[in-house]
Design a protein around this motif. Structure first.
Motif, PDB file in Angstrom:
ATOM      1  N   LYS A   1       1.108  -1.029  -7.914  1.00  0.00           N
ATOM      2  CA  LYS A   1       1.365  -0.731  -6.721  1.00  0.00           C
ATOM      3  C   LYS A   1       1.434   1.162  -6.725  1.00  0.00           C
ATOM      4  CE  LYS A   1       5.403  -0.789  -5.293  1.00  0.00           C
ATOM      5  NZ  LYS A   1       6.362  -0.963  -3.598  1.00  0.00           N
ATOM      6  N   PHE A   2       0.665   2.252  -6.080  1.00  0.00           N
ATOM      7  CA  PHE A   2       0.738   3.783  -6.453  1.00  0.00           C
ATOM      8  C   PHE A   2       1.720   3.871  -5.042  1.00  0.00           C
ATOM      9  CE2 PHE A   2      -1.130   2.441  -9.974  1.00  0.00           C
ATOM     10  CZ  PHE A   2      -0.620   3.565 -11.196  1.00  0.00           C
ATOM     11  N   ILE A   3       2.089   4.298  -5.735  1.00  0.00           N
ATOM     12  CA  ILE A   3       2.899   5.350  -3.881  1.00  0.00           C
ATOM     13  C   ILE A   3       2.139   6.944  -3.974  1.00  0.00           C
ATOM     14  CG2 ILE A   3       4.972   5.578  -1.721  1.00  0.00           C
ATOM     15  CD1 ILE A   3       6.122   2.914  -3.481  1.00  0.00           C
ATOM     16  N   TRP A   4       1.816   7.506  -2.873  1.00  0.00           N
ATOM     17  CA  TRP A   4       1.490   8.545  -3.005  1.00  0.00           C
ATOM     18  C   TRP A   4       1.696   9.878  -1.826  1.00  0.00           C
ATOM     19  CZ3 TRP A   4      -2.418   9.271  -6.812  1.00  0.00           C
ATOM     20  CH2 TRP A   4      -2.915   8.270  -6.649  1.00  0.00           C
ATOM     21  N   ASP A   5       2.934   8.657  -0.361  1.00  0.00           N
ATOM     22  CA  ASP A   5       3.309   9.734   0.451  1.00  0.00           C
ATOM     23  C   ASP A   5       4.862   8.942   0.627  1.00  0.00           C
ATOM     24  OD1 ASP A   5       3.796   9.774   3.609  1.00  0.00           O
ATOM     25  OD2 ASP A   5       2.956  12.087   2.705  1.00  0.00           O
ATOM     26  N   ILE A   6       6.003  10.076   0.665  1.00  0.00           N
ATOM     27  CA  ILE A   6       7.025   9.433   1.155  1.00  0.00           C
ATOM     28  C   ILE A   6       7.081   8.922   2.490  1.00  0.00           C
ATOM     29  CG2 ILE A   6       7.126  11.641   3.214  1.00  0.00           C
ATOM     30  CD1 ILE A   6      10.124  10.790   0.261  1.00  0.00           C
TER      31      ILE A   6
END
Length: 293
Positions: free
Chosen positions: A285-290
């Motif tokens: 998974k990738f997290i792009w936003d806080i």
């Protein structure tokens, strides 16, 4: 045969920083003797490397946790492929901790025996790219780029130290069964540092008391690290590497979603298309936003 172009030294298709490369080690990297209790921190550049070096130092060394020893994280968890005059890897006591940006196919053969451990920290590539852009324009050893557009082109083509981000993470992940490896997301460390420290400690089979865990989490907090000369690379950058100006920092922001302040709509859409093409069906998974869950 000269494999150097600008600041890049290319070895077997991978770009190293020519300024500090340990060429003898790299040319014989496959045969480097691995010990069963070795630990490798593997990252693509600008993915939380120094931060995780600090976490490992705090987990492994009581003198680092309680501030009784004045040894930098760079000497506790030295870079494997780059020259460090204070480290003799062959005579170093166990357990040896290493930091590296190498791709999976350059890993020493002994790492495939699965007893030595690898911690792979990855970060969303838009933030990696923005951090890398600022970093390259700050350090004198890296090639300066006038604008994000030009740097994005180099980054996506792999014409930087570390080569293509997509190849680096996919290579390690697709060959994960060859290694004793834990993948952890930079953004998860940002969102829940305590739980991340517990997860890393468990993987490394290092039992820490609650008091120790509290000390690790407190000292590994990003703002505390920025002001910690043992951890922030300040002296090394000033006295050995050199910068183009005095305003930058090795530890700049360490935030999630900084890319939103730099990429145009068109650049972001172009990046997304290339990301989807290269990372289709990729399970991490990738997290792009806080604010992302």
């Amino acid at each position: 045969m000269d494999n150097t172009v600008g600041n890049l030294f290319n070895f077997k298709g991978y770009n190293f920083d020519h300024s500090f490369i340990n060429i003898d080690l790299v040319e014989n990297i496959e045969d480097f003797k691995i010990r069963n209790d070795d630990v490798f921190l593997i990252t693509y550049p600008k993915s939380g490397t120094i931060w995780t070096q600090q976490i490992l130092s705090l987990i492994y060394f009581e003198g680092h946790r309680n501030r009784t020893e004045n040894i930098t994280t760079l000497n506790r968890v030295p870079f494997f492929e780059y020259v460090n005059k204070t480290s003799n890897f062959f005579e170093a006591p166990s357990p040896r901790l290493f930091t590296s940006h190498i791709p999976y196919y350059l890993a020493p053969k002994g790492l495939k025996k699965k007893k030595a451990k690898i911690l792979y920290i990855y970060r969303n590539p838009k933030d990696v790219m923005i951090s890398y852009f600022h970093f390259s324009n700050w350090l004198v050893t890296l090639e300066k780029t006038e604008n994000i557009e030009h740097f994005m082109e180099k980054f996506l083509d792999g014409k930087v130290v570390g080569s293509r981000w997509f190849d680096h993470i996919r290579g390690w992940y697709e060959h994960k069964d060859d290694f004793n490896i834990l993948f952890m997301c930079f953004e998860d460390l940002k969102k829940d540092l305590r739980n991340s420290v517990l997860k890393i400690s468990s993987f490394l089979e290092k039992e820490l008391s609650e008091e120790d865990v509290n000390a690790v989490v407190r000292q590994a907090a990003f703002q505390n690290m920025k002001s910690d000369p043992q951890a922030n690379y300040g002296d090394i950058i000033k006295n050995i590497v050199g910068t183009r100006n005095s305003e930058g920092r090795f530890l700049r922001k360490g935030t999630i979603g900084d890319w939103k302040h730099h990429l145009t709509v068109e650049q972001n859409e172009r990046f997304d298309k290339i990301f989807q093409k290269n990372m289709k069906d990729f399970p991490l998974k990738f997290i792009w936003d806080i604010n992302e869950k």
